[in-house]
Design an enzyme around this catalytic site. Structure first.
Site, PDB file in Angstrom:
ATOM      1  N   TYR A  47       0.784  -1.232   0.000  1.00 54.27           N
ATOM      2  CA  TYR A  47       0.000   0.000   0.000  1.00 54.27           C
ATOM      3  C   TYR A  47       0.819   1.287   0.000  1.00 54.27           C
ATOM      4  CZ  TYR A  47      -3.624  -3.343   1.146  1.00 54.27           C
ATOM      5  OH  TYR A  47      -4.477  -4.411   1.113  1.00 54.27           O
ATOM      6  N   HIS A  84     -15.087  -7.285  -1.620  1.00 58.21           N
ATOM      7  CA  HIS A  84     -15.337  -8.682  -1.958  1.00 58.21           C
ATOM      8  C   HIS A  84     -16.475  -9.295  -1.152  1.00 58.21           C
ATOM      9  CE1 HIS A  84     -11.290  -7.622  -3.132  1.00 58.21           C
ATOM     10  NE2 HIS A  84     -11.005  -7.445  -1.861  1.00 58.21           N
ATOM     11  N   ASP A 107     -25.829  -2.159  -2.771  1.00 58.41           N
ATOM     12  CA  ASP A 107     -27.229  -1.735  -2.806  1.00 58.41           C
ATOM     13  C   ASP A 107     -27.383  -0.256  -2.458  1.00 58.41           C
ATOM     14  OD1 ASP A 107     -27.949  -4.301  -3.542  1.00 58.41           O
ATOM     15  OD2 ASP A 107     -28.732  -4.855  -1.563  1.00 58.41           O
ATOM     16  N   HIS A 109      -8.653   1.190  -5.903  1.00 58.84           N
ATOM     17  CA  HIS A 109      -7.876   0.265  -5.074  1.00 58.84           C
ATOM     18  C   HIS A 109      -6.406   0.618  -5.238  1.00 58.84           C
ATOM     19  CE1 HIS A 109     -11.379  -2.175  -4.373  1.00 58.84           C
ATOM     20  NE2 HIS A 109     -11.638  -2.069  -5.670  1.00 58.84           N
ATOM     21  N   ILE A 110      -5.705   0.766  -4.145  1.00 59.97           N
ATOM     22  CA  ILE A 110      -4.286   1.113  -4.192  1.00 59.97           C
ATOM     23  C   ILE A 110      -3.483  -0.020  -4.818  1.00 59.97           C
ATOM     24  CG2 ILE A 110      -2.264   1.660  -2.777  1.00 59.97           C
ATOM     25  CD1 ILE A 110      -4.312   3.015  -0.797  1.00 59.97           C
ATOM     26  N   ARG A 159      -9.672 -11.918  -3.500  1.00 62.51           N
ATOM     27  CA  ARG A 159      -9.666 -10.467  -3.717  1.00 62.51           C
ATOM     28  C   ARG A 159      -9.990 -10.085  -5.166  1.00 62.51           C
ATOM     29  NH1 ARG A 159      -7.522  -7.933   0.869  1.00 62.51           N
ATOM     30  NH2 ARG A 159      -6.057  -9.232   2.022  1.00 62.51           N
TER      31      ARG A 159
END
Length: 143
Positions: free
Chosen positions: A22, A80, A87, A100-101, A111
């Site tokens: 990250y 996930h 919703d 997403h990094i 994932r």
């Protein structure tokens, strides 16, 4: 234009956790960079992070009341697992970008499936923290 950046669980620990995955920027560093970028684009930007699914849902619902034009969303681990967040996004009908990094498609099998990618305006995965800037630029360009 009003943009809401929503970050999911454990992203409050950016800069401290799994730097090889990250990076070393903190969430505050990312927010500062996005705020400076948005200011130069005549864009109002707000940030929200929570480790609790119901708080993330509430922030999506509140975005409708606050007349948010675009959401940039890093659902983190809920990517996930959360039909409820999916919703909520469908219910408010606010365009959103998924960020997403790390590149979720090159990580563990569990994932690789996102509950959001098929309903997002676009997905930025694996661009590091620059994925947020790419999503913001895309949102500004398309608004």
């Amino acid at each position: 234009m009003k943009v809401l950046i929503i970050n999911g669980p454990n992203l409050n620990l950016l800069g401290l956790r799994e730097e090889d995955v990250y990076g070393s920027e903190s969430l505050k560093d990312i927010e500062k960079k996005l705020k400076a970028h948005a200011d130069g684009s005549n864009c109002e930007i707000d940030f929200f992070q929570s480790n609790a699914e119901h708080e993330l849902i509430d922030s999506i619902h509140n975005a409708l009341i606050e007349k948010i034009d675009v959401i940039i969303f890093n659902p983190a681990g809920y990517t996930h697992t959360s039909v409820a967040l999916r919703d909520a996004l469908l219910a408010v009908k606010i365009p959103f970008y998924e960020v997403h990094i790390s590149d979720i498609s090159s990580r563990e099998d569990f994932r690789k499936k996102s509950f959001f990618s098929d309903i997002a305006e676009d997905v930025y995965s694996g661009h590091g923290t620059n994925g947020y800037l790419l999503a913001l630029d895309d949102a500004i360009k398309n608004k």
